[in-house]
Design an enzyme around this catalytic site. Structure first.
Site, short mmCIF file in Angstrom:
data_model
loop_
_atom_site.label_atom_id
_atom_site.label_comp_id
_atom_site.label_asym_id
_atom_site.label_seq_id
_atom_site.Cartn_x
_atom_site.Cartn_y
_atom_site.Cartn_z
N CYS A 101 13.81 10.18 7.14
CA CYS A 101 13.84 9.57 8.48
C CYS A 101 15.22 9.70 9.11
O CYS A 101 15.33 9.80 10.32
CB CYS A 101 13.40 8.12 8.40
SG CYS A 101 14.21 7.18 7.12
N LYS A 117 0.84 -1.20 0.00
CA LYS A 117 0.00 0.00 0.00
C LYS A 117 0.87 1.25 0.00
O LYS A 117 1.58 1.52 0.97
CB LYS A 117 -0.91 0.04 1.23
CG LYS A 117 -1.97 1.13 1.08
CD LYS A 117 -2.66 1.49 2.38
CE LYS A 117 -1.89 2.49 3.19
NZ LYS A 117 -1.75 3.81 2.56
P1 NAI Z 1 1.91 7.62 8.93
O1 NAI Z 1 2.76 6.73 9.76
O2 NAI Z 1 0.49 7.86 9.35
O3 NAI Z 1 1.85 7.05 7.42
C1 NAI Z 1 2.76 6.13 6.85
C2 NAI Z 1 2.00 5.01 6.13
O4 NAI Z 1 1.20 4.31 7.09
C3 NAI Z 1 1.01 5.50 5.07
O5 NAI Z 1 0.99 4.59 3.99
C4 NAI Z 1 -0.32 5.45 5.79
O6 NAI Z 1 -1.42 5.30 4.92
C5 NAI Z 1 -0.15 4.22 6.67
N1 NAI Z 1 -1.03 4.18 7.84
C6 NAI Z 1 -1.53 5.22 8.56
N2 NAI Z 1 -2.30 4.77 9.55
C7 NAI Z 1 -2.32 3.41 9.46
C8 NAI Z 1 -2.96 2.37 10.20
N3 NAI Z 1 -3.76 2.65 11.22
N4 NAI Z 1 -2.72 1.10 9.85
C9 NAI Z 1 -1.92 0.80 8.81
N5 NAI Z 1 -1.30 1.74 8.06
C10 NAI Z 1 -1.50 3.02 8.38
O7 NAI Z 1 2.66 9.00 8.77
P2 NAI Z 1 2.02 10.44 8.44
O8 NAI Z 1 0.78 10.64 9.27
O9 NAI Z 1 1.88 10.55 6.98
O10 NAI Z 1 3.18 11.41 8.95
C11 NAI Z 1 3.24 11.81 10.30
C12 NAI Z 1 4.66 11.84 10.78
O11 NAI Z 1 5.21 10.54 10.75
C13 NAI Z 1 5.63 12.67 9.95
O12 NAI Z 1 5.57 14.02 10.25
C14 NAI Z 1 6.94 12.06 10.35
O13 NAI Z 1 7.37 12.57 11.58
C15 NAI Z 1 6.60 10.59 10.53
N6 NAI Z 1 6.95 9.82 9.31
C16 NAI Z 1 8.13 9.15 9.29
C17 NAI Z 1 8.54 8.49 8.16
C18 NAI Z 1 9.83 7.76 8.09
O14 NAI Z 1 10.36 7.55 7.03
N7 NAI Z 1 10.36 7.29 9.20
C19 NAI Z 1 7.72 8.51 6.92
C20 NAI Z 1 6.47 9.20 7.07
C21 NAI Z 1 6.13 9.84 8.22
#
Ligand code: NAI
Ligand code: MG
Length: 503
Positions: free
Chosen positions: A303, A194
């Site tokens: 990240c 996804k």
């Molecule tokens: P997120 O963790 O919500 O999204 C990442 C992925 O997880 C997306 O594909 C999303 O659709 C999916 N997702 C969201 N809720 C889910 C659930 N309940 N069950 C399964 N999958 C789910 O991140 P978001 O809200 O886009 O960003 C928020 C913060 O997270 C950012 O500001 C950053 O600090 C952090 N982040 C860190 C990343 C990294 O590479 N370590 C990448 C993206 C965000």
């Protein structure tokens, strides 16, 4: 400067995306979501909706998991490792062939500079596939000399784990998607992936290339959709053997809790608040641009971004001034402009989050050294542009120092003639432990601090981007497991011990 891509390619992509919503890629075919629903896809440099994508949910995930299971037990599972490797290498070639299309799509969707996508992400993705194709033929068990008395032999089989569910974020969508797929395919698994709802488009093009390369139907399935519906359905599905997730620590914890139904294996690559430690003897001509690139690259949406700067007091003013000068001159703009060095952040939500942190920092007593807000004016007003920002006077305990901002915001701090234990303790004063940077010419400081830092990656005096050969992952709340390298490919296998009585 002329655009480094053909205007006709961009027009063709825009026209195709405007004509009809993108579809899910399930069982080798493109199909709409069963519900018929779609969602808007926005260009973060203009806030305009320029595409729509199918909004898959639990019903579509279920179809994709069944297709992945059939491929695993059928044609893909029956292929030899060498046949799998050949398909992976073919896919790498197709990605390079379509590099302009993918990079433009990525730049439109995520906002990243076109050149970064074209020159960094496309070759990086192709290398992930080629590197991991090498492991396809080299993952195997061992013969083991038993300790038990008697005449018998023991050996291990290393077997593909089965159907993998992969959940990918929006910050480097295409590269991350391919980096997830490559070790999964090398190990002989099948996958339901996804993409993030902010950036669904480059995976759709990848689906076309997977079909063209000749992967058996169902080997790779892409279900675009929201985290709370499609993502949650992956985590919940009893037909999925392992979930691999990259994203926020908050959702990572939710995934751990929600994956217990069938105790599926879980690997997590989560957030970071990585230190960048610059000693007084460092080569500042390299350290200053290196530290700036580490926090301002991809608008800080990385990240492993070096978001906490620790500089020896003797060179603190010089280093901070150097980074601030860089921040003042970075060309911010639409990723499609040839001069752009830093694009917008990905969404209105991310913009609010980053601006909120800058405000919080000021409220906590930090000084805005440079930047400190939204970029306004011609070409900026409708997009999500943040000024490259340096906060000084920051101390541990402030939220801006402890929490992941995921934007172009650096917290600068100084240290004196402390011993390595003290410097290490400062670098480690965070819940995260993903990456770190050390700048010094002194071997004892470099390796001594590298040993003390609790993080999965230590870059001494700079270093390349993430290398497909090098294990990557987090200590502490930055995650579980390692991606890349041999350990990455092996993480999609189970070990089985076999004993044979010989007498
Ligand atoms: P997120 O963790 O919500 O999204 C990442 C992925 O997880 C997306 O594909 C999303 O659709 C999916 N997702 C969201 N809720 C889910 C659930 N309940 N069950 C399964 N999958 C789910 O991140 P978001 O809200 O886009 O960003 C928020 C913060 O997270 C950012 O500001 C950053 O600090 C952090 N982040 C860190 C990343 C990294 O590479 N370590 C990448 C993206 C965000
Ligand atoms: Mg979220």
């Amino acid at each position: 400067m002329n655009a480094p891509f053909a205007a006709t390619t961009l027009e063709k992509i825009r026209a195709e995306l405007a004509a009809k919503p993108t579809e899910l890629f399930i069982d080798g075919k493109f199909v709409p979501a069963l519900s018929g629903k779609t969602f808007d896809v926005e260009d973060p440099s203009t806030a305009q909706i320029f595409a729509h994508s199918a909004a898959g949910d639990a019903a579509d995930i279920d179809l994709a998991v069944k297709a992945a299971r059939r491929a695993f037990e059928g044609p893909w599972g029956k292929m030899t490792p060498a046949q799998r490797a050949r398909l992976m290498i073919k896919l790498a070639d197709l990605i390079e062939r379509d590099g302009d299309i993918i990079a433009l799509t990525e730049s439109l969707d995520n906002g990243m500079p076109y050149m970064m996508a074209r020159m960094g992400m496309i070759p990086g993705a192709a290398e992930q596939l080629r590197y991991n194709a090498g492991w396809a033929t080299k993952l195997h068990g061992e013969t083991i000399t038993p300790s038990w008395p008697g005449e018998w032999q023991t050996l291990t089989f290393r077997e593909a784990i089965g159907v993998v569910g992969a959940i990918v974020p929006w910050n480097v969508p295409f590269m991350m998607t391919v980096a997830k797929l490559a070790p999964i395919l090398a190990a002989g698994c099948t996958v339901v992936l996804k993409p993030a709802e902010q950036t669904p488009l480059s995976a759709v093009h990848l689906g076309k290339l997977i079909a063209e390369a000749g992967f058996p139907d169902g080997t790779v399935n892409f279900v675009t959709g929201f985290g709370e519906t499609a993502g949650a359905a992956i985590v919940d599905h009893p037909g999925i053997d392992k979930v691999t997730f990259t994203g926020s620590t908050e959702v990572g914890k939710l995934i751990v809790r929600n994956s217990t139904g069938n105790l599926k294996r879980v690997s997590l690559e989560l957030g970071g608040k990585s230190p960048c430690v610059i000693f007084a003897d460092a080569d500042l001509e390299k350290a200053i641009p290196g530290a700036a690139a580490s926090i301002f690259g991809n608008a800080g949406q990385v990240c492993a971004a070096g978001s906490r700067l620790f500089v020896h007091e003797k060179v603190y003013d010089q280093v901070v001034e150097g980074i601030q000068n860089r921040a003042r001159t970075i060309k911010v703009g639409s990723g499609l402009l040839p001069t752009t060095e830093m694009g917008p952040v990905v969404s209105a939500e991310q913009l609010e989050r980053v601006l909120g942190y800058i405000e919080t920092g000021a409220g906590e007593g930090a000084t805005v050294g440079v930047g400190g807000g939204r970029l306004e004016g011609e070409g900026y007003n409708s997009g999500y542009f943040v000024k490259p920002t340096v906060l000084t006077g920051t101390v541990s305990g402030m939220r801006v120092v402890e929490e992941e901002i995921f934007g172009p915001v650096l917290c600068a701090m100084r240290f004196g003639d402390d011993d390595l234990d003290t410097i290490g303790a400062k670098a480690n004063a965070t819940q995260y432990g993903l990456s770190s940077n050390i700048w010094t010419r002194d071997l004892v400081n470099a390796l001594g601090l590298a040993k003390r830092i609790k993080a999965g990656l230590v870059r001494i005096n700079g270093g390349p981007g993430l290398d497909p050969a090098l294990p990557f992952g987090g200590f502490k709340q930055s995650g579980w497991g390692r991606e890349n390298g041999k350990s990455g490919a092996e993480s999609y296998t189970e070990l089985k011990s076999v004993t044979i009585a010989l007498a």
